[in-house]
Enzyme design. Structure first.
Site, mmCIF file in Angstrom:
data_model
loop_
_atom_site.group_PDB
_atom_site.id
_atom_site.type_symbol
_atom_site.label_atom_id
_atom_site.label_comp_id
_atom_site.label_asym_id
_atom_site.label_seq_id
_atom_site.Cartn_x
_atom_site.Cartn_y
_atom_site.Cartn_z
ATOM 1 N N CYS A 190 -0.528 4.093 2.113
ATOM 2 C CA CYS A 190 -0.326 3.893 3.558
ATOM 3 C C CYS A 190 1.110 4.188 3.979
ATOM 4 O O CYS A 190 1.347 4.805 5.023
ATOM 5 C CB CYS A 190 -0.666 2.459 3.946
ATOM 6 S SG CYS A 190 -2.261 1.863 3.379
ATOM 7 N N ASP A 191 2.087 3.724 3.185
ATOM 8 C CA ASP A 191 3.474 3.688 3.648
ATOM 9 C C ASP A 191 4.439 4.557 2.854
ATOM 10 O O ASP A 191 5.609 4.684 3.240
ATOM 11 C CB ASP A 191 3.982 2.238 3.613
ATOM 12 C CG ASP A 191 3.148 1.325 4.496
ATOM 13 O OD1 ASP A 191 2.699 1.783 5.552
ATOM 14 O OD2 ASP A 191 2.941 0.154 4.110
ATOM 15 N N CYS A 207 0.841 -1.204 0.000
ATOM 16 C CA CYS A 207 0.000 0.000 0.000
ATOM 17 C C CYS A 207 0.869 1.244 0.000
ATOM 18 O O CYS A 207 1.368 1.669 1.049
ATOM 19 C CB CYS A 207 -0.924 -0.008 1.221
ATOM 20 S SG CYS A 207 -1.938 1.485 1.366
#
Length: 308
Positions: free
Chosen positions: A140-141, A137
């Site tokens: 997300c990261d 992701c």
């Protein structure tokens, strides 16, 4: 959770398909509950921007669209229960039993909309460095790797879109693809090829992931020549397909060879009264627009089933 309560429909999964079904069910005044293992939104929650959703002339963040869908469904009274992980779905006579970690719900019909999970590379080091440079992701990261070098594995829409997102954060993004051309749509490809800090490793696969506390290197093999090389990166983002979330299903529900649920044109599975919608079902295209359409069809078929 009461075993005496009988729902018209239990919707399992809170992505676009499930939320659409829930919206229509609530407007139809069906006794309905939506169960989501995490938080509602599905793959929208890990999608940075959406620019091909019909009716929107401006792009929208995936999380924002998920919130709008959830708010709209709740406006019509949908009962949404987050963090309700499904353990088992069973058929008992005319009823369906949905067992969660909190109890059992009885339903006349069920819509399965549990979607799919990112597929893993299954190479040495992938599990060891999960959360330490291995990610599925970018939204997300990605922020953890500002001004660093990263790799993206895959060549479809998801892979290239996430690579474009990472290119705004990272110093360099290398796309590793097992073929000699991308599978992403032409418009997305054009954007990728025009991005100055994006490079491409064609006909290549990742053989292993190594590092110290964090990822530092990828071993990459050229599938045509057999040549093995080393790529220095601080992170690798994997987009090589998905696997369906079907481990709770009864064996009577028929699946395709890839494990996705087979349905008819009413979204009904091989078990009467159990329907499937969205990425969980066997289909050609997995997009927000098709998931929404599936959810709409499924709940209309549920209404007809309940009246029969």
């Amino acid at each position: 959770m009461s075993h005496d309560e009988l729902f018209d429909v239990v919707i399992i999964g809170g992505g676009p398909a499930g939320l659409t079904a829930g919206l229509y069910a609530s407007r139809a005044r069906l006794k309905c509950v939506l169960l989501e293992a995490k938080i509602p939104g599905g793959q929208l929650l890990v999608t940075e921007k959406i620019e091909n959703y019909p009716g929107r002339t401006e792009q929208i963040e995936g999380q924002a669209l998920a919130r709008e869908m959830l708010d709209q469904a709740r406006k019509f009274g949908l009962d949404v229960r987050s963090h309700e992980r499904i353990k088992r779905l069973a058929v008992e006579g005319e009823e369906k039993l949905v067992e969660t970690e909190k109890g059992v719900l009885r339903a006349r019909t069920v819509i399965v909309a549990t979607g799919s999970e990112p597929r893993r590379l299954k190479v040495p080091g992938e599990g060891k460095y999960l959360g330490r440079g291995v990610s599925y992701c970018a939204v997300c990261d990605g922020a953890f790797f500002e001004d660093l070098d990263v790799a993206v594995v895959g060549g479809g829409d998801a892979a290239v879109e996430e690579a474009l997102y990472l290119a705004k954060i990272a110093a360099k993004v290398t796309i590793i693809h097992r073929r000699d051309e991308l599978r992403a749509t032409r418009y997305i490809q054009e954007r990728a090829f025009a991005t100055p800090n994006m490079e491409f490793l064609w006909n290549s696969v990742v053989e292993s992931i190594t590092g110290d506390d964090l990822v530092t290197d990828l071993t990459v093999k050229n599938v045509k020549t057999g040549e093995v090389s080393n790529l220095k990166v601080n992170a690798v983002f994997v987009y090589v397909g998905t696997d369906p979330n079907t481990d709770f299903l009864p064996p009577e529900i028929k699946l395709d060879p890839q494990g996705y649920i087979l349905v008819d044109d009413k979204m009904e599975t091989s078990v009467p009264g159990i329907f499937a919608a969205g990425d969980i079902r066997s289909k050609i295209v997995r997009q927000v627009a098709t998931a929404v359409g599936d959810g709409c069809i499924a709940i209309n078929a549920v209404e007809k089933y309940l009246l029969a």
